[in-house]
Design a protein around this motif. Structure first.
Motif, PDB file in Angstrom:
ATOM      1  N   ILE A 199       7.743 -36.459 -40.750  1.00 33.32           N
ATOM      2  CA  ILE A 199       9.191 -36.793 -40.911  1.00 33.32           C
ATOM      3  C   ILE A 199       9.911 -35.860 -41.970  1.00 33.32           C
ATOM      4  CG2 ILE A 199      11.215 -38.430 -40.914  1.00 33.32           C
ATOM      5  CD1 ILE A 199       9.007 -40.448 -39.542  1.00 33.32           C
ATOM      6  N   THR A 200       9.438 -35.795 -43.143  1.00 34.69           N
ATOM      7  CA  THR A 200       9.759 -35.226 -44.157  1.00 34.69           C
ATOM      8  C   THR A 200      10.022 -33.709 -43.765  1.00 34.69           C
ATOM      9  OG1 THR A 200       9.062 -36.742 -45.692  1.00 34.69           O
ATOM     10  CG2 THR A 200       9.777 -34.764 -46.537  1.00 34.69           C
ATOM     11  N   ALA A 201       8.777 -33.240 -43.405  1.00 36.25           N
ATOM     12  CA  ALA A 201       8.814 -31.773 -43.114  1.00 36.25           C
ATOM     13  C   ALA A 201       9.968 -31.417 -41.883  1.00 36.25           C
ATOM     14  CB  ALA A 201       7.592 -31.380 -42.672  1.00 36.25           C
ATOM     15  N   LEU A 202      10.064 -32.197 -40.802  1.00 38.89           N
ATOM     16  CA  LEU A 202      10.999 -31.927 -39.895  1.00 38.89           C
ATOM     17  C   LEU A 202      12.433 -31.979 -40.332  1.00 38.89           C
ATOM     18  CD1 LEU A 202      11.132 -31.459 -36.605  1.00 38.89           C
ATOM     19  CD2 LEU A 202      11.359 -33.996 -36.480  1.00 38.89           C
ATOM     20  N   THR A 203      12.904 -32.960 -41.182  1.00 39.94           N
ATOM     21  CA  THR A 203      13.906 -33.081 -41.928  1.00 39.94           C
ATOM     22  C   THR A 203      14.215 -31.953 -42.878  1.00 39.94           C
ATOM     23  OG1 THR A 203      13.639 -35.575 -41.915  1.00 39.94           O
ATOM     24  CG2 THR A 203      15.331 -34.627 -43.409  1.00 39.94           C
ATOM     25  N   VAL A 204      13.355 -31.517 -43.414  1.00 36.49           N
ATOM     26  CA  VAL A 204      13.470 -30.108 -44.334  1.00 36.49           C
ATOM     27  C   VAL A 204      13.785 -28.953 -43.352  1.00 36.49           C
ATOM     28  CG1 VAL A 204      12.448 -28.497 -45.635  1.00 36.49           C
ATOM     29  CG2 VAL A 204      12.207 -31.027 -46.180  1.00 36.49           C
ATOM     30  N   LEU A 205      12.953 -28.671 -42.193  1.00 35.42           N
ATOM     31  CA  LEU A 205      13.180 -27.684 -41.343  1.00 35.42           C
ATOM     32  C   LEU A 205      14.580 -27.797 -40.783  1.00 35.42           C
ATOM     33  CD1 LEU A 205       9.839 -27.230 -39.417  1.00 35.42           C
ATOM     34  CD2 LEU A 205      10.961 -25.757 -41.203  1.00 35.42           C
ATOM     35  N   ILE A 206      14.915 -28.966 -39.980  1.00 38.04           N
ATOM     36  CA  ILE A 206      16.383 -29.221 -39.646  1.00 38.04           C
ATOM     37  C   ILE A 206      17.382 -28.831 -40.549  1.00 38.04           C
ATOM     38  CG2 ILE A 206      18.024 -30.753 -38.650  1.00 38.04           C
ATOM     39  CD1 ILE A 206      15.500 -32.244 -37.322  1.00 38.04           C
ATOM     40  N   ASN A 207      17.347 -29.302 -41.934  1.00 37.62           N
ATOM     41  CA  ASN A 207      18.285 -29.094 -42.722  1.00 37.62           C
ATOM     42  C   ASN A 207      18.281 -27.968 -43.371  1.00 37.62           C
ATOM     43  OD1 ASN A 207      19.645 -31.622 -42.540  1.00 37.62           O
ATOM     44  ND2 ASN A 207      18.072 -32.613 -43.715  1.00 37.62           N
ATOM     45  N   PHE A 208      17.285 -27.165 -43.884  1.00 30.88           N
ATOM     46  CA  PHE A 208      17.178 -25.856 -44.288  1.00 30.88           C
ATOM     47  C   PHE A 208      16.427 -24.899 -43.831  1.00 30.88           C
ATOM     48  CE2 PHE A 208      16.677 -29.489 -47.784  1.00 30.88           C
ATOM     49  CZ  PHE A 208      17.805 -29.128 -48.384  1.00 30.88           C
ATOM     50  N   GLY A 209      16.058 -25.019 -42.516  1.00 24.75           N
ATOM     51  CA  GLY A 209      15.459 -23.911 -41.713  1.00 24.75           C
ATOM     52  C   GLY A 209      16.427 -22.821 -41.367  1.00 24.75           C
ATOM     53  N   PRO A 210      17.701 -22.812 -40.943  1.00 24.99           N
ATOM     54  CA  PRO A 210      18.496 -21.756 -40.999  1.00 24.99           C
ATOM     55  C   PRO A 210      18.916 -20.905 -42.229  1.00 24.99           C
ATOM     56  CG  PRO A 210      19.673 -23.803 -39.828  1.00 24.99           C
ATOM     57  CD  PRO A 210      18.466 -24.330 -40.463  1.00 24.99           C
ATOM     58  N   ALA A 211      18.782 -21.693 -43.140  1.00 23.56           N
ATOM     59  CA  ALA A 211      19.092 -20.878 -44.725  1.00 23.56           C
ATOM     60  C   ALA A 211      17.595 -20.382 -44.986  1.00 23.56           C
ATOM     61  CB  ALA A 211      19.357 -22.135 -45.656  1.00 23.56           C
ATOM     62  N   LEU A 212      16.569 -20.865 -44.724  1.00 19.63           N
ATOM     63  CA  LEU A 212      15.121 -20.450 -44.944  1.00 19.63           C
ATOM     64  C   LEU A 212      15.012 -18.970 -43.899  1.00 19.63           C
ATOM     65  CD1 LEU A 212      12.603 -23.197 -45.237  1.00 19.63           C
ATOM     66  CD2 LEU A 212      13.493 -21.815 -47.024  1.00 19.63           C
ATOM     67  N   ILE A 213      15.419 -19.078 -42.636  1.00 18.06           N
ATOM     68  CA  ILE A 213      15.320 -18.003 -41.717  1.00 18.06           C
ATOM     69  C   ILE A 213      16.265 -16.875 -42.546  1.00 18.06           C
ATOM     70  CG2 ILE A 213      15.945 -17.102 -39.536  1.00 18.06           C
ATOM     71  CD1 ILE A 213      14.984 -19.704 -38.417  1.00 18.06           C
ATOM     72  N   ARG A 214      17.546 -17.162 -42.715  1.00 21.52           N
ATOM     73  CA  ARG A 214      18.249 -16.083 -43.275  1.00 21.52           C
ATOM     74  C   ARG A 214      17.734 -15.598 -44.738  1.00 21.52           C
ATOM     75  NH1 ARG A 214      23.452 -19.541 -42.327  1.00 21.52           N
ATOM     76  NH2 ARG A 214      22.158 -20.717 -43.978  1.00 21.52           N
ATOM     77  N   LEU A 215      17.078 -16.199 -45.422  1.00 17.09           N
ATOM     78  CA  LEU A 215      16.542 -15.932 -46.622  1.00 17.09           C
ATOM     79  C   LEU A 215      15.400 -14.732 -46.284  1.00 17.09           C
ATOM     80  CD1 LEU A 215      16.703 -16.378 -49.744  1.00 17.09           C
ATOM     81  CD2 LEU A 215      14.870 -18.096 -49.485  1.00 17.09           C
ATOM     82  N   LEU A 216      14.543 -15.398 -45.543  1.00 17.54           N
ATOM     83  CA  LEU A 216      13.566 -14.573 -44.985  1.00 17.54           C
ATOM     84  C   LEU A 216      13.724 -13.129 -44.456  1.00 17.54           C
ATOM     85  CD1 LEU A 216      11.037 -17.122 -43.644  1.00 17.54           C
ATOM     86  CD2 LEU A 216      10.707 -15.783 -45.638  1.00 17.54           C
ATOM     87  N   ARG A 217      14.942 -13.037 -43.557  1.00 18.77           N
ATOM     88  CA  ARG A 217      15.416 -11.877 -42.967  1.00 18.77           C
ATOM     89  C   ARG A 217      15.973 -10.889 -44.138  1.00 18.77           C
ATOM     90  NH1 ARG A 217      18.371 -13.875 -37.456  1.00 18.77           N
ATOM     91  NH2 ARG A 217      16.286 -14.478 -36.470  1.00 18.77           N
ATOM     92  N   ALA A 218      16.665 -11.592 -45.132  1.00 19.15           N
ATOM     93  CA  ALA A 218      17.251 -10.702 -46.127  1.00 19.15           C
ATOM     94  C   ALA A 218      16.065 -10.043 -46.823  1.00 19.15           C
ATOM     95  CB  ALA A 218      18.087 -11.610 -47.097  1.00 19.15           C
TER      96      ALA A 218
END
Length: 125
Positions: free
Chosen positions: A105-124
């Motif tokens: 549940i913690t990992a899923l919450t992190v992905l939902i909340n910070f997933g889009p920011a992580l994807i942008r960070l990785l593409r940058a």
């Protein structure tokens, strides 16, 4: 002198004459009277009581047989319950499962909340 026989709440009283002669005390056979007449009545009552006793014993045997069957069923039910309990998960397993669920549940919450920011960070990069 009197004697009393009590069976199942019923009482039958036999009264004997205390002033009997020794000749009257001797039991006579057949229909000769004397003490045999009262003896015959007492024996008839006793035979009737024995009949009731036999019926009661028969009913008790049936009850005992049924009780044995019931005890066998109870033993089987207890064995099945023990088997079911043995298959239940232990406390240790429950704790591990709860920790795993909390981690998921913690990992899923992190992905939902910070997933889009992580994807942008990785593409940058």
């Amino acid at each position: 002198m009197s004697a009393r026989i009590i069976q199942g709440g019923r009482a039958t009283q036999f009264i004997a004459n205390e002033n009997r002669t020794s000749e009257e005390d001797a039991l006579k056979g057949g229909g000769g009277g004397g003490t045999f007449d009262t003896m015959e009545a007492r024996v008839a009552v006793l035979e009737n009581e024995v009949k009731h006793i036999r019926e009661d014993i028969g009913a008790m045997r049936t009850d005992v047989h049924k009780s044995r069957e019931d005890i066998g069923t109870i033993k089987t039910d207890i064995a099945l319950a023990k088997s079911d309990i043995a298959r239940l998960p232990s406390k240790e397993w429950n704790v591990k499962a709860l920790i795993g669920l909390a981690t998921f549940i913690t990992a899923l919450t992190v992905l939902i909340n910070f997933g889009p920011a992580l994807i942008r960070l990785l593409r940058a990069h």
